[in-house]
Write a protein that holds these residues in place. Structure first.
Motif, PDB file in Angstrom:
ATOM      1  N   ALA A   9      13.329  38.187  55.584  1.00  0.00           N
ATOM      2  CA  ALA A   9      14.470  37.499  56.192  1.00  0.00           C
ATOM      3  C   ALA A   9      15.719  38.379  56.116  1.00  0.00           C
ATOM      4  N   ARG A  10      15.934  39.040  54.986  1.00  0.00           N
ATOM      5  CA  ARG A  10      17.087  39.938  54.854  1.00  0.00           C
ATOM      6  C   ARG A  10      17.042  41.013  55.948  1.00  0.00           C
ATOM      7  N   GLU A  11      15.886  41.616  56.115  1.00  0.00           N
ATOM      8  CA  GLU A  11      15.734  42.660  57.136  1.00  0.00           C
ATOM      9  C   GLU A  11      16.006  42.107  58.532  1.00  0.00           C
ATOM     10  N   LEU A  12      15.413  40.967  58.844  1.00  0.00           N
ATOM     11  CA  LEU A  12      15.585  40.386  60.176  1.00  0.00           C
ATOM     12  C   LEU A  12      17.012  39.891  60.402  1.00  0.00           C
ATOM     13  N   THR A  35      19.168  43.004  61.021  1.00  0.00           N
ATOM     14  CA  THR A  35      18.916  43.757  62.249  1.00  0.00           C
ATOM     15  C   THR A  35      19.097  42.913  63.502  1.00  0.00           C
ATOM     16  N   GLN A  36      18.823  41.613  63.409  1.00  0.00           N
ATOM     17  CA  GLN A  36      18.912  40.746  64.590  1.00  0.00           C
ATOM     18  C   GLN A  36      20.081  39.770  64.551  1.00  0.00           C
ATOM     19  N   THR A  37      20.638  39.495  63.447  1.00  0.00           N
ATOM     20  CA  THR A  37      21.610  38.451  63.088  1.00  0.00           C
ATOM     21  C   THR A  37      20.850  37.233  62.562  1.00  0.00           C
ATOM     22  N   TYR A  38      21.557  36.467  61.783  1.00  0.00           N
ATOM     23  CA  TYR A  38      20.979  35.256  61.192  1.00  0.00           C
ATOM     24  C   TYR A  38      20.510  34.305  62.288  1.00  0.00           C
ATOM     25  N   ALA A  62      28.898  36.612  61.988  1.00  0.00           N
ATOM     26  CA  ALA A  62      29.551  35.314  62.172  1.00  0.00           C
ATOM     27  C   ALA A  62      28.540  34.181  62.320  1.00  0.00           C
ATOM     28  N   SER A  63      27.300  34.503  62.699  1.00  0.00           N
ATOM     29  CA  SER A  63      26.318  33.433  62.897  1.00  0.00           C
ATOM     30  C   SER A  63      25.857  32.790  61.586  1.00  0.00           C
ATOM     31  N   VAL A  64      26.196  33.388  60.441  1.00  0.00           N
ATOM     32  CA  VAL A  64      25.840  32.728  59.176  1.00  0.00           C
ATOM     33  C   VAL A  64      26.763  31.549  58.887  1.00  0.00           C
ATOM     34  N   TYR A  65      27.856  31.459  59.627  1.00  0.00           N
ATOM     35  CA  TYR A  65      28.795  30.359  59.441  1.00  0.00           C
ATOM     36  C   TYR A  65      28.452  29.243  60.410  1.00  0.00           C
TER      37      TYR A  65
END
Length: 193
Positions: A17-20, A23-26, A109-112
């Motif tokens: 998940a960290r890698e993805l 590299t792709q955004t959350y 920003a997508s983690v928010y």
């Protein structure tokens, strides 16, 4: 860069998940992507984690815990200079140790989102407490501004300079943040007319 034993499915899920996420955004990384990359079925993934936000919480939890402990330890220091030294140096040490995860938190920003509110709220609280400590006792608005600028100057570039050796980057980030906290007077700056 696996930090977990090969048979540790939860650990492999978190690392993948960290890698993805980085590299792709959350937002772009899906539970299906994670399951396929780990080599498990989607139902097996849901057996370990109920949601992508739960994976994020497990991923960012350890560095957030370490940042919180760093801030608590810094607050116990006897002088403002020591507090500032430990806030900046300690937070940088945590962020540089967990560079990929911190880059995710600082630059994606997508983690928010609604599903990550608790985790992100905790991070905001830690940052605000760090800024408060950097500002010192009874700060005026100028000292609060400089404290916020210094913390941002020390932490925001962490993910931008992966090619710079960690010790060199750490030293330069602390040097820059310290200059903001204790600037030499340069005179009144006026807007260009």
């Amino acid at each position: 860069m696996s930090r977990h034993e090969p048979g540790d499915t939860r650990g492999r899920i978190i690392e993948t998940a960290r890698e993805l996420f980085t590299t792709q955004t959350y937002r772009a990384a899906s539970m299906r992507d994670i399951a396929e990359r780990v080599g498990i079925t989607k139902p097996t993934l849901y057996h370990h984690f109920r949601s992508k936000s739960e994976i994020l919480a497990h991923l960012v939890g350890p560095p957030i815990d370490q940042l919180e402990a760093t801030i608590d330890a810094a607050a116990a220091r006897p002088t403002l200079a020591e507090i500032r030294h430990h806030v900046l140096g300690g937070c940088l040490d945590v962020m540089l140790t967990h560079r990929e995860t911190m880059t995710l938190l600082l630059r994606d920003a997508s983690v928010y989102g609604d599903e990550t509110t608790a985790v992100m709220s905790r991070m905001v609280t830690i940052v605000n407490r760090a800024i408060e400590l950097l500002a010192g006792p009874d700060p005026d608005w100028r000292r609060r501004v400089r404290a916020a600028q210094a913390f941002a100057a020390a932490t925001d570039p962490v993910g931008q300079f992966a090619d710079v050796p960690v010790d060199d980057l750490r030293a330069e980030l602390i040097r820059g943040a310290s200059a903001i906290l204790d600037p030499e007077p340069i005179g009144e700056l006026h807007p260009a007319r």
